[in-house]
Motif scaffolding. Structure first.
Motif, PDB file in Angstrom:
ATOM      1  N   PRO A 138     -17.296  31.387  11.197  1.00  0.00           N
ATOM      2  CA  PRO A 138     -16.236  31.056  10.202  1.00  0.00           C
ATOM      3  C   PRO A 138     -14.942  31.986  10.469  1.00  0.00           C
ATOM      4  O   PRO A 138     -13.487  31.553  10.152  1.00  0.00           O
ATOM      5  CB  PRO A 138     -16.674  31.672   8.133  1.00  0.00           C
ATOM      6  CG  PRO A 138     -18.012  32.642   8.627  1.00  0.00           C
ATOM      7  CD  PRO A 138     -18.647  32.413  10.344  1.00  0.00           C
ATOM      8  N   GLN A 139     -15.249  33.120  11.400  1.00  0.00           N
ATOM      9  CA  GLN A 139     -14.184  33.745  11.465  1.00  0.00           C
ATOM     10  C   GLN A 139     -13.382  33.211  12.372  1.00  0.00           C
ATOM     11  O   GLN A 139     -12.650  32.928  12.774  1.00  0.00           O
ATOM     12  CB  GLN A 139     -14.602  35.391  12.276  1.00  0.00           C
ATOM     13  CG  GLN A 139     -15.203  36.371  11.633  1.00  0.00           C
ATOM     14  CD  GLN A 139     -15.881  37.817  11.526  1.00  0.00           C
ATOM     15  OE1 GLN A 139     -16.546  37.979  12.384  1.00  0.00           O
ATOM     16  NE2 GLN A 139     -15.185  38.229  11.468  1.00  0.00           N
ATOM     17  N   ALA A 140     -14.041  32.902  13.814  1.00  0.00           N
ATOM     18  CA  ALA A 140     -13.543  32.086  14.574  1.00  0.00           C
ATOM     19  C   ALA A 140     -12.866  30.247  14.265  1.00  0.00           C
ATOM     20  O   ALA A 140     -11.628  30.335  14.556  1.00  0.00           O
ATOM     21  CB  ALA A 140     -14.694  31.703  15.430  1.00  0.00           C
ATOM     22  N   THR A 141     -13.703  30.355  13.122  1.00  0.00           N
ATOM     23  CA  THR A 141     -12.834  28.828  12.839  1.00  0.00           C
ATOM     24  C   THR A 141     -12.294  29.035  11.698  1.00  0.00           C
ATOM     25  O   THR A 141     -10.799  28.096  11.722  1.00  0.00           O
ATOM     26  CB  THR A 141     -14.216  28.219  11.738  1.00  0.00           C
ATOM     27  OG1 THR A 141     -15.426  28.219  12.680  1.00  0.00           O
ATOM     28  CG2 THR A 141     -13.489  27.017  10.697  1.00  0.00           C
ATOM     29  N   ILE A 142     -12.130  30.163  11.122  1.00  0.00           N
ATOM     30  CA  ILE A 142     -10.873  30.590   9.789  1.00  0.00           C
ATOM     31  C   ILE A 142      -9.109  30.664  11.513  1.00  0.00           C
ATOM     32  O   ILE A 142      -8.467  30.060  11.310  1.00  0.00           O
ATOM     33  CB  ILE A 142     -10.628  32.019   9.330  1.00  0.00           C
ATOM     34  CG1 ILE A 142     -11.576  31.065   8.362  1.00  0.00           C
ATOM     35  CG2 ILE A 142      -9.515  31.996   8.629  1.00  0.00           C
ATOM     36  CD1 ILE A 142     -12.339  31.836   7.576  1.00  0.00           C
TER      37      ILE A 142
END
Lengths: 85, 203
Positions: free
Chosen positions: B26-30
């Motif tokens: 989720p960090q990279a996606t956000i």
């Protein structure tokens, strides 16, 4: 007759225009299509059409009594069914 | 209650509400969608114990992709990351989300945002009717941003319908091929536009 159909929109009309330069070739309008016919092979040089890659390779709508025997970066050739190049 | 006699509007759907995908990062996606591309976060559902037994807790978060449409992700707590390591390139390229922009300036703006990030644009190409940029997102999903090169005409729509009718027929027969498709389409054209065609000359 070998027949190639192209959709009569600006993107594809140049194929019919180039094919029509051959005196054996006739072009007729059938609905939204240009029906390009010749007793023998139909040859279209890409450079003469000025079509970029995606348009060139999406320019054939349909083929009757023939088959595409060559369609590469420089030429489209539709030959009568049952013949070679 | 519906009934066959009831008058129904033919086509009342209105685009994409949301398209949803799983993410294990989720960090990279956000970072990618919110910070690099600038897609606003518009909704997040935080569900404790709502999911099935093997992944009861999850966050379902949404990005605005314009026009009121949304791109959504699921992040499941405590689930080991999964990736389609053996996904054939054909499938990787075929499965993609294409997001619309109106013009070249917009397309280039998004290209610049990507090129300045850890996820540079991988390909820019002028297709038949659209020009597109492509990037693989942090989850491995191919994403396209595309602008129209010309308007789609009534002729294009007619041709598309003849094409899918020909495909329906040819795909149901043994050994479908593009050659058979062209021949079947020619037959359909002849049937639908029968009669003596008008001679065309070019000036």
């Amino acid at each position: 007759m070998t027949t190639l159909f192209v959709l009569d929109v600006d993107d594809f009309r140049p194929l019919a225009e180039v094919a029509a330069k051959d005196p054996d070739t006739t072009v007729r309008r059938r609905g939204p299509y240009l029906e390009v016919s010749a007793p023998g092979a139909i040859r279209v040089e890409r450079d003469a059409t000025g079509r970029r890659n995606a348009l060139w390779y999406s320019s054939v709508a349909a083929v009757r009594d023939g088959r595409v025997s060559r369609w590469d970066k420089s030429e489209l050739v539709v030959v009568p069914t049952g013949t070679g190049r | 209650m519906s009934s066959p006699e009831r008058d129904r509007p033919a086509h009342t759907v209105r685009g994409v509400d949301h398209a949803a995908f799983p993410t294990f990062d989720p960090q990279a996606t956000i970072t990618f969608y919110r910070d690099v591309l600038g897609f606003p976060v518009v909704h997040a559902t935080c569900a404790l114990g709502w999911g099935p037994g093997d992944h009861p807790d999850f966050i379902h978060f949404f990005f605005d992709i314009g026009n009121g449409d949304r791109l959504a992700f699921f992040y499941y707590f405590g689930v080991a990351p999964y990736r389609d390591a053996g996904l054939p390139d054909l499938l990787h390229r075929a499965r993609h989300l294409a997001i619309h922009v109106d013009g070249e300036e917009d397309l280039l703006e998004y290209r610049h945002r990507l090129d300045a990030s850890a996820w540079p644009c991988e390909l820019q190409v002028r297709h038949e009717t659209v020009e597109s940029i492509y990037v693989t997102d942090p989850n491995g999903y191919l994403m396209e941003i595309t602008r129209p090169l010309r308007a789609i005409t009534a002729e294009d729509d007619i041709d598309a319908n003849v094409s899918v009718d020909a495909l329906m027929e040819v795909a149901g027969e043994p050994e479908p091929s593009l050659e058979k498709f062209y021949a079947r389409k020619a037959k359909l054209i002849a049937e639908r536009y029968e009669g003596e065609p008008e001679l065309v000359t070019f000036g």
